[in-house]
Each structure stands twice: as C-alpha cells, then as structure tokens.
Design an enzyme around this catalytic site. Structure first.
Site, PDB file in Angstrom:
ATOM      1  N   GLU A   1     -15.066  91.752  25.774  1.00  0.00           N
ATOM      2  CA  GLU A   1     -15.285  91.693  27.225  1.00  0.00           C
ATOM      3  C   GLU A   1     -14.103  92.275  28.001  1.00  0.00           C
ATOM      4  OE1 GLU A   1     -13.752  87.528  26.029  1.00  0.00           O
ATOM      5  OE2 GLU A   1     -14.906  89.159  25.163  1.00  0.00           O
ATOM      6  N   ASN A  40     -21.777  83.470  26.966  1.00  0.00           N
ATOM      7  CA  ASN A  40     -22.613  83.775  25.799  1.00  0.00           C
ATOM      8  C   ASN A  40     -23.203  82.506  25.195  1.00  0.00           C
ATOM      9  OD1 ASN A  40     -22.655  86.587  25.598  1.00  0.00           O
ATOM     10  ND2 ASN A  40     -20.739  86.678  24.457  1.00  0.00           N
TER      11      ASN A  40
END
Length: 308
Positions: free
Chosen positions: A219, A184
C-alpha cells in the site's frame, strides 16, 4: 514501403526507380553515397537499393553507416554490383547488406527481393512493438498501472547521472495508505485492490504529467516531484492527501471513517545534494513520523533533522 535508391549513374537510377515504382513502392533517389546517407537519416526508408561503387560513401560504407545507426527499426539493404563477383558479394554481406542484384538490373529480380524486404522489415517492426510492450510491462505495476520499482530505480539513476550543472532540484514523497491491513481484514482483498487503484489514480491526477508516480510496494507509493522545493512539495502533498480523503472510501476501522494517506517528503536541493538511497531513507523516516503523530498528514524530512 519507402525505398531509397543510391546510384551515381543516371540511366541505372532511372531503371531502378521505374522497377521500384512498378512494384508499388515509394521512391527516394540519391545521386551519390553522401546524399544517400543524408536522405536515409531524414526519411528512414524501410529498404535501400545501393550501388557498390559511388562517389563519397560507397555502397559498403553506406551499409555500415545504416547498420550502426539502427535501433529498433530494421532497414533491408540490397547491394547492386556490376558483375556480382563472389568477393563483392561477400564484402557486401559482411558490411551489412541483406541481398544483392547485378547490373544490368532485371526488374523481376528486384521485385522478388523487395517482396522479401517487405516481409523482413514487417517482422522487425512487429518485434520492435513487442519489445516495447514487454519493456513497458516490466516497468508497470499490474494492478494500479503506475510505474514500479524497476522504473523508479532507472528514473532516479537518470536524475542523479544526467550531468546537469547545477543539478536540478527535486523532491521525493513516500506515501502510505493508513490502516490498510485492517481495511483488507474488514472488506476483503478485492475491495482493497479496488481502493488501491482509486488512490493510485488520484495520486497521478493530482500531480503534473512530468512528475513520477510509482507503486513502491503493497500500500506504499512514491512520488518524484521535479523542480520543487520541500515547501512547494509539501503544498502538493497536502492537496494529494486532501483529494484521497475526499474519495470517501469507507473504512470503519479508521478513526476518520474513511481511507486516508500519510506522506513523508525529502528534498534534493541546494545545500542537500544527497544520493537517491539517502533521500529514500529520509522520506521513509518522515513517513514513519507522520504515522506516529496520528496519520492522515504530511511530514517533512527537514523537520526531523536539526543538522544536515
């Protein structure tokens, strides 16, 4: 609209049937209350026009049976009385009827009531669809379209409370995307979301339709693999891990150069009938061990526990 007529009088049945068909509806005809109940269960009509007094189940009993059996669908019940006394009408409404007509039957009056029935049942049908959609939405992760933790809690509860004898074996697999924070940071959250969607689709594709695939949070994903031993679950998770690796989602911050996953597997099997919370803890510990030993691998909870 499908309409069930229940009346033990042949002339009354013929008049009611003709009026219903003239209004453009499909007719099912019962000659007494017992056969009306059987036909109702078999055909699930949208409306019922029932005489008050019949052999077997009377009109009031039939109303009560219909109301007690309804789930999402709604049946509009019209009670037919011989004289329309206030006592009969009140008893019918309290039993679950929606409206009433009196004998001799006026086809126009019945037609008007069937129009109302069509509107009411259509509204109930729409509401049932909305309730189902909202229920599904509440149990679905909005990003990946996988099941969410609410659905996981319900499904695990069902697995442990179904009363099977002996209980059915299953395995849990906690799955985590490796080095996802750095992904990210490097590629941005939009790319991260796209990666999660791709990985979620791969997880769902690589297991059976009967298996459960859930977004556990961030996640993390969780798989519920029914009728599997720990060994066969490990084979499945190796296949899943390889399939995610083969997506080749570039990740310059990962030693492999692509996004990978790690997984920890626990098992509900003969000799280890642990509760759902314990199985989740065991799978999480196995996942932590997989991460600690280098990532991009599958670890079994049994390998971490020498004496259960």
């Amino acid at each position: 609209m499908k309409v069930l007529i229940a009346d033990d009088d042949q002339i009354s049945r013929m008049i009611t049937k003709a009026a219903v068909e003239q209004s453009g509806h499909e007719c099912i005809v019962a000659v007494d209350g017992d056969s009306a109940w059987e036909l109702y269960q078999a055909h699930a009509p949208e409306a019922v026009v029932t005489d008050l007094m019949m052999p077997g189940l009377n009109g009031l009993d039939l109303c009560r049976a219909i109301r007690s059996s309804e789930d999402d669908n709604y049946t509009y019940v019209i009670l037919v009385t011989s004289h329309g006394s206030r006592k009969d009408v009140l008893a019918g409404m309290e039993a679950g009827a929606d409206d009433y007509v009196t004998k001799p039957l006026d086809p126009f009056n019945l037609h008007i009531r069937l129009l109302a029935a069509q509107r009411i049942t259509s509204l109930h049908s729409d509401l049932a669809k909305y309730r189902t959609a909202l229920s599904n939405q509440a149990r679905t992760d909005p990003l990946t379209k996988l099941h969410n933790r609410l659905k996981l809690t319900e499904d695990l509860g069902e697995l442990h409370n179904r009363g099977d004898c002996p209980p059915r074996d299953y395995c849990l697999a906690m799955v985590d995307v490796d080095n996802f924070k750095s992904y990210n940071d490097i590629y941005g959250h939009q790319a991260g979301d796209s990666a999660l969607v791709a990985i979620a689709s791969t997880l769902a594709r690589e297991v059976r339709e009967s298996d459960g695939v859930y977004r556990f949070g961030g996640e993390e994903f969780l798989l519920v693999l029914g009728e599997q031993s720990e060994e066969t679950a490990a084979v499945i998770l190796e296949r899943v891990r390889s399939a995610v690796h083969d997506l080749r989602i570039e990740h310059s911050g990962d030693p492999d150069g692509v996004l990978t996953i790690s997984a920890g597997v626990s098992a509900f099997t003969q000799g280890h009938r642990a509760g759902a919370e314990q199985l989740l803890r065991e799978a999480d510990l196995a996942l932590y061990a997989a991460k600690a030993s280098g990532r991009n691998r599958v670890t079994l909870a049994s390998a971490l526990i020498t004496d259960r």
